[in-house]
Write a protein that holds these residues in place. Sequence first.
Motif, short mmCIF file in Angstrom:
data_model
loop_
_atom_site.label_atom_id
_atom_site.label_comp_id
_atom_site.label_asym_id
_atom_site.label_seq_id
_atom_site.Cartn_x
_atom_site.Cartn_y
_atom_site.Cartn_z
N TYR A 79 0.82 -1.20 0.00
CA TYR A 79 0.00 0.00 0.00
C TYR A 79 0.86 1.26 0.00
N CYS A 138 -6.78 -2.59 1.99
CA CYS A 138 -6.36 -1.40 1.24
C CYS A 138 -7.13 -1.22 -0.05
N ALA A 161 -8.65 -7.75 1.29
CA ALA A 161 -7.56 -6.78 1.43
C ALA A 161 -8.13 -5.43 1.86
N CYS A 186 0.12 -7.52 -2.20
CA CYS A 186 0.83 -8.33 -1.19
C CYS A 186 -0.10 -9.12 -0.27
N ARG A 187 -1.33 -8.66 -0.11
CA ARG A 187 -2.32 -9.34 0.74
C ARG A 187 -1.96 -9.29 2.22
N MET A 188 -1.00 -8.49 2.59
CA MET A 188 -0.62 -8.43 4.00
C MET A 188 -1.72 -7.77 4.83
N CYS A 189 -2.51 -6.91 4.20
CA CYS A 189 -3.50 -6.11 4.94
C CYS A 189 -4.84 -6.83 5.06
N GLY A 233 -3.26 -4.01 -4.34
CA GLY A 233 -3.67 -5.25 -3.68
C GLY A 233 -2.71 -6.39 -3.92
#
Lengths: 377, 529
Positions: A38, A65, A63, A48-51, A46
């Motif tokens: 982000y 973000c 996601a 990395c999918r970490m969020c 969208g």
Amino acid sequence: MDAINNIIINGNSFTFNTGDTILEVARQNDIDIPTLCYLKAVTPTGACRMCIVEAEGTDKLMAACTTPASDKMVILTESPRVIDARREILEMLLSSGNHNCAISSSVDDDWTAFQLKVQKDDGSDQLCPVWGDCRLQDLAYRYQVTGKLPESDVSIDPVEQVNPFIVRDFSRCILCGRCVQACNEVQVNNAIQFGYKGSTTKIITPGDKPLKDSNCVFCGECIQVCPVGALVEKDARYEVRQWETAKVKTTCPYCGVGCQLYLHVQDNQVVKITGAEESPPNYGSLCVKGRFGFDFINSPERLTTPLIKENGEFRKASWDEATELVASKFTEIKAAHGSDSIGVLTSARISNEENYLTNKFTRAVLKTNNIDHCARL
Amino acid sequence: MTNTIADIETADVILITGSNTTENHPVLSSFVKRAVAFKGTRLIVVDPRRIKMAGFAHQWIRQNLGTDVAWINGLMHVIIKEDLHDKAFVESRTQGFEELQKTVEKYTPEYVEEITGIPAQSIIDVARIYAKAEAASILYCMGITQQTSGTDNVKSLANLAMLCGNMGIPGGGVNPLRGQNNVQGACDMGGLPDVFSGYQKVVDLGSRQKMETAWGVSDLPDQPGLKVTQMLPKAHDGEFKALYIIGENPLVSDPDLNHAEKCLDNLDFMVVQDIFMTETAQKADVVLPSSCYAEKDGTFSNTERRVNRIRKAVDAPGEALADWEIICKISERMGYSMNYADSQAIFEEISQVTPSYGGITYSRLEAQSLHWPCPAPEHPGTPILHTEQFPIGKGIFHSIDFREPAETADEEYPLLLTTGRVLYQYHTGTMTMKTQGLNDRAPDCFVEISANDSAKYNLDEGALVEIASRRGEIAARIHISDKAVDGTIFIPFHYAQAAANRLTHAALDPVAKIPEYKVCAVKVSLAAA
Ligand code: SF4
Ligand code: SF4
Ligand code: SF4
Ligand code: SF4
Ligand code: FES
């Protein structure tokens, strides 16, 4: 504000503006959702999918973000499912390249061999150059993820060292795409993009040439946004460790844009510069001069004592002697030829305070209005 | 700038002229590029070189060097003729429209094409694009000011903006981009021959009395002093005896350098205060070492009138002192004592005597930078100027006719030279040339020439050539570039070894006394082997 816009995050209810993403609502309310790809003010990818967060009543993770908040949404940002998914992503990212800072899940010969290989790739026996200053490392620590060995068949491009200012270490790139966004959507220099496909995906310039042979203008925005050690300042690499430096906020000394920046100081020396992301006018952006043109500060050619010319040669002098000479000469010339035979060139390089005093000195002491600066030149 | 940098992104149309923005104001150029790429803003670039920004422009038009008044009058001719001007704004906020209308009458697109080389149709197109915008911003830089007609050019741009009601609105304005970090501050603080800080005139008795009281002196001189471009000739004639130069390097940056050198040689006494032994410092009788921006506290004012803090991060080398400390020492010895605890104490005095800085304090700047005018402690600062009225009440249209530049190409000197900067170097290079990477990117002086001209004069890429004008000659290598347009070459002025200003013309704008760096006639030939 629209009264019907209500979202519940981790049990607390918040109002929001239509169009805000879940991440934006969370950040406005000091709820920390981790992110990697982000980047504020540009189109979210969208990637990395970490969020990811969990929405009650759905079985999918989404996601934060990229997902707009909607009315009556109930969101959990750190549920067990979310945490498991984040750990899985982190594990995958850590095993995607030379992430030698990680704690191994099993210390064995393979792990030692991996460490030795990384040292060879890096050309250094130190740990990763951004150790202690890395989003991925922070998150691995936060979610207690240990490193796995990279898949043995990942072939990784060698570190690109040929550029001035920037070292590109593809082995540590997690393909978050922030550099691409920064280059194309923030600075609009259009120098880099995603290239190749699948497991060979890489951030490339057109033709996959080194940055120095591309459209890159070395603004360094990509370094500033890179969350890991894939893009590092050439001179600071292995020389500057974040925990050994102090940051001082100031204004760029070059052009009139007046970018706000941080000087990173180590042992009374400026060793690195980063943009001040929170401040106008530049919000973190800099150009090549502002970011990298600081060697002059510590140059051995700096003047260090007053100098007086005698018989065509300069000799060192004390401040007392030099200022006395200047003062007596000015006084003498003023008496002999009048105030208007003296002039002062002040500078677009010195501060307001100093320009003001120069103006005061010229008019009140020398008693002339012969003051100007070379700004028009 | 009348408007802010961020404000550029809200314009519907941006007109850039005489500014190689991506190289000279890179971060500001991003605001323009983003507006064009993502916000649908239309960009018009008027520049003699096909600069990088031209690649982002919807329309790049190329004027002959030194013909800016003509194309600006041409735009106004079309706008008035097609009734596209903002009549309400002209009526309520300006005066002098009738004369302007008369003056631009003869600047038909065809006539303008003759002078400027810009196709008549382009004049019409650009006039329509600019005039039909809700908000149109004009950005300009030295390409406009460094001509004998510099003042006229600036006034003409102001005419254009007023004519279309583009003053005092978000996304509008006439926005000069300052080349050096604190040009704005140097002007604001009285670093000019005719004004004290805050542009309070020295000829004005009230201003003088105010300063006399504040400074505890009497008999402040009441006539405007000399501009730098007037001081040097007077030194040459022997009338002018001493010069105190702070942080400037006129021996690379001055026009007609050969002449400038002689002028400085003729002084009885010269003091140079700088961070390096510059070309100018070499000639000094006394050199005083000063600290650089990273070694002291203070403020700079940027091109959008934003007052920003600088903060001390490292110690100055050796015995170097802050410029203000040195001035205090000299003043003390001349019998006028200046005692300040620190830069903040000086700033407090500035606020007291300078209305536009009256409400600015270090503690406010700690929280956020402020745009002057900011006259009172509770005043929020002024991001956009002239929203209600101009300082003089109504905006005045200046009717201006085109004048030929001081020098034009002829048989002996068939090419026109324009000078400027490159991205990787700054001014006379004393700072940037200490960074290896910057030198790698921009190591040497070069002559940018079009492919056609290089063929015409038989000059290959990389060939070492002599470039000569009526005033001097330098050597540099040929760089064939599609930025160059036939008939015009470009040389960066950073390099002391091949100082482009050995060629340039010291002819001055009659009002601003700015030299004509941007137009001079030259010839180029292969250097003798
Ligand atoms: S880039 Fe980050 S995660 Fe990878 S080795 Fe370096 S510090 Fe560790
Ligand atoms: S270089 Fe850095 S910013 Fe760019 S994609 Fe790789 S990890 Fe992300
Ligand atoms: S340094 Fe600037 S121009 Fe070069 S790749 Fe990075 S963001 Fe793009
Ligand atoms: S970083 Fe670049 S654009 Fe910003 S003030 Fe410095 S020189 Fe100007
Ligand atoms: S931060 Fe949301 S997908 Fe990467």
